[in-house]
Scaffold this active site. Structure first.
Site, PDB file in Angstrom:
ATOM      1  N   CYS A  12       0.861  -1.182   0.000  1.00 40.07           N
ATOM      2  CA  CYS A  12       0.000   0.000   0.000  1.00 40.07           C
ATOM      3  C   CYS A  12       0.900   1.235   0.000  1.00 40.07           C
ATOM      4  O   CYS A  12       2.129   1.136   0.093  1.00 40.07           O
ATOM      5  CB  CYS A  12      -0.894  -0.002   1.234  1.00 40.07           C
ATOM      6  SG  CYS A  12       0.037   0.072   2.790  1.00 40.07           S
ATOM      7  N   HIS A  74       4.232   1.852  11.830  1.00 47.85           N
ATOM      8  CA  HIS A  74       3.183   1.659  12.829  1.00 47.85           C
ATOM      9  C   HIS A  74       3.044   2.842  13.781  1.00 47.85           C
ATOM     10  O   HIS A  74       2.051   2.937  14.503  1.00 47.85           O
ATOM     11  CB  HIS A  74       3.473   0.388  13.634  1.00 47.85           C
ATOM     12  CG  HIS A  74       3.836  -0.773  12.775  1.00 47.85           C
ATOM     13  ND1 HIS A  74       5.154  -1.122  12.508  1.00 47.85           N
ATOM     14  CD2 HIS A  74       3.073  -1.642  12.082  1.00 47.85           C
ATOM     15  CE1 HIS A  74       5.169  -2.171  11.701  1.00 47.85           C
ATOM     16  NE2 HIS A  74       3.929  -2.502  11.430  1.00 47.85           N
ATOM     17  N   GLU A 126       1.201  -0.548  16.546  1.00 45.47           N
ATOM     18  CA  GLU A 126       0.341   0.592  16.201  1.00 45.47           C
ATOM     19  C   GLU A 126      -0.535   0.981  17.384  1.00 45.47           C
ATOM     20  O   GLU A 126      -0.732   2.170  17.662  1.00 45.47           O
ATOM     21  CB  GLU A 126      -0.535   0.278  14.989  1.00 45.47           C
ATOM     22  CG  GLU A 126      -1.422   1.457  14.602  1.00 45.47           C
ATOM     23  CD  GLU A 126      -2.403   1.152  13.481  1.00 45.47           C
ATOM     24  OE1 GLU A 126      -3.456   1.815  13.436  1.00 45.47           O
ATOM     25  OE2 GLU A 126      -2.130   0.257  12.657  1.00 45.47           O
ATOM     26  N   THR A 167      -5.801   0.817  12.306  1.00 46.77           N
ATOM     27  CA  THR A 167      -6.079   0.955  10.870  1.00 46.77           C
ATOM     28  C   THR A 167      -6.155  -0.361  10.114  1.00 46.77           C
ATOM     29  O   THR A 167      -6.617  -0.384   8.975  1.00 46.77           O
ATOM     30  CB  THR A 167      -5.005   1.822  10.192  1.00 46.77           C
ATOM     31  OG1 THR A 167      -3.721   1.190  10.332  1.00 46.77           O
ATOM     32  CG2 THR A 167      -4.964   3.221  10.794  1.00 46.77           C
ATOM     33  N   SER A 226      -0.778  -7.787  10.942  1.00 48.32           N
ATOM     34  CA  SER A 226      -2.193  -7.740  11.325  1.00 48.32           C
ATOM     35  C   SER A 226      -3.102  -7.819  10.109  1.00 48.32           C
ATOM     36  O   SER A 226      -4.041  -8.623  10.066  1.00 48.32           O
ATOM     37  CB  SER A 226      -2.477  -6.445  12.106  1.00 48.32           C
ATOM     38  OG  SER A 226      -3.858  -6.307  12.376  1.00 48.32           O
ATOM     39  N   ASN A 227      -2.838  -7.006   9.098  1.00 48.44           N
ATOM     40  CA  ASN A 227      -3.759  -6.978   7.961  1.00 48.44           C
ATOM     41  C   ASN A 227      -3.733  -8.281   7.179  1.00 48.44           C
ATOM     42  O   ASN A 227      -4.755  -8.704   6.638  1.00 48.44           O
ATOM     43  CB  ASN A 227      -3.472  -5.759   7.066  1.00 48.44           C
ATOM     44  CG  ASN A 227      -2.253  -5.930   6.198  1.00 48.44           C
ATOM     45  OD1 ASN A 227      -2.324  -6.450   5.087  1.00 48.44           O
ATOM     46  ND2 ASN A 227      -1.101  -5.489   6.688  1.00 48.44           N
ATOM     47  N   SER A 269       1.945  -5.416   3.420  1.00 46.10           N
ATOM     48  CA  SER A 269       3.390  -5.307   3.621  1.00 46.10           C
ATOM     49  C   SER A 269       4.173  -6.380   2.869  1.00 46.10           C
ATOM     50  O   SER A 269       5.381  -6.513   3.057  1.00 46.10           O
ATOM     51  CB  SER A 269       3.719  -5.371   5.120  1.00 46.10           C
ATOM     52  OG  SER A 269       3.053  -6.453   5.739  1.00 46.10           O
TER      53      SER A 269
END
Length: 309
Positions: A12, A74, A126, A167, A226-227, A269
């Site tokens: 991203c 983060h 984060e 996020t 996390s994502n 990532s």
């Protein structure tokens, strides 16, 4: 075998920016360049930067005086920033601008003495950085992960509350927590726009659109991302077998027994080179047709600091 590639996937804008900051610092200044925490949660990326002279540390006391330090995507707490300033360290901030937006919301609540509730995962960097923006004892900051946490939550003033979110959460799970907060605290205020970032939303939508068309879903991403974990969980909630892999070496041939259609995506990532390696590994198991599935186009770009351009 049919291999469907979800779109968008992989890097991203915030990750691109963070990696570029480390790369430019290495080009413009002599190694070592210190980075507080993994700049992004991906083993391949971190190892590549280590080989080029980046030194990853967890605390600033591991950074020698007169050094350059980069804060990870983060984000960090106000206390970490103050410590870096006190020691005179040269800082480049790779905090994702969308994380910074949440930081500003929490800092504003702190200044006004409004109690703030953060929806997020305990222990994630984060979350630690975001909670570290609040320093007003007249209010307070609370962390919740689930509707069950909301049920147990005790606040000082139910009429003086706001909430923000990490996020990189699951949109569906977060919606459930927000609903619980609003039912328990009808006057609670939230952000004007959802704090879950555009890239997280787009990658989850891409998985949601493809998951029911395949028997197996492979998510490329590191275990501490996390994502990436949310993408795997989302595919599983759609009833599709799903696995998270760091790279092609993690792909298990037994997963593909009787499978005719498999989807592949990557967390925000994870670089595209790892996706290609995974697709190549799958294609070696059986003759394959690879199809790019159309998805939301992304053109967001976050600039690196002027000193590094």
């Amino acid at each position: 075998m049919n291999i469907l590639l979800a779109n968008p996937r992989g890097f991203c804008a915030g990750v691109d920016r963070a990696i570029s900051i480390v790369e430019r610092a290495l080009e413009l200044f002599s190694p070592p360049i210190y980075v507080r925490h993994e700049v992004v949660h991906n083993r391949y990326v971190v190892q590549n930067l280590k080989e080029r002279g980046a030194v990853f540390v967890e605390e600033l006391d591991q950074v020698p005086d007169d050094s350059i330090v980069i804060f990870s995507a983060h984000g960090v707490s106000q206390a970490v920033r103050a410590e870096a300033k006190r020691r005179g360290l040269k800082v480049f901030d790779a905090t994702c601008p969308l994380v910074t937006k949440v930081h500003l919301q929490v800092a504003r609540a702190s200044r006004k003495g409004i109690e703030c509730i953060l929806i997020g995962h305990a222990g994630h960097p984060e979350v630690e950085g975001t909670m570290g923006q609040y320093d007003n004892s007249a209010g307070g900051v609370h962390l919740v992960e689930s509707p069950e946490d909301v049920a147990k939550l005790v606040v000082k003033d139910p009429d003086n509350l706001c909430f923000v979110t990490q996020t990189t959460l699951s949109m569906d799970d977060t919606a459930d927590v927000i609903s619980s907060l609003q039912k328990k605290y009808p006057s609670i205020e939230g952000p004007r726009k959802d704090d879950i970032c555009y890239a997280t939303q787009n990658r989850q939508d891409a998985v949601r659109n493809v998951a029911e068309e395949v028997e197996l879903f492979i998510v490329v991403g590191s275990k501490n991302s996390s994502n990436s974990n949310r993408l795997r969980e989302l595919a599983q909630k759609k009833g599709t077998q799903a696995f998270l892999v760091d790279n092609a070496d993690d792909v298990d041939a037994t997963w593909f027994n009787g499978v005719e259609r498999v989807a592949v995506t990557a967390g925000a990532s994870a670089p595209e080179v790892l996706v290609k390696q995974v697709v190549d590994a799958i294609a070696k198991m059986a003759p394959s047709v690879v199809t790019e599935v159309e998805g939301q186009l992304e053109d967001t770009v976050f600039a690196v600091p002027a000193e590094l351009r």
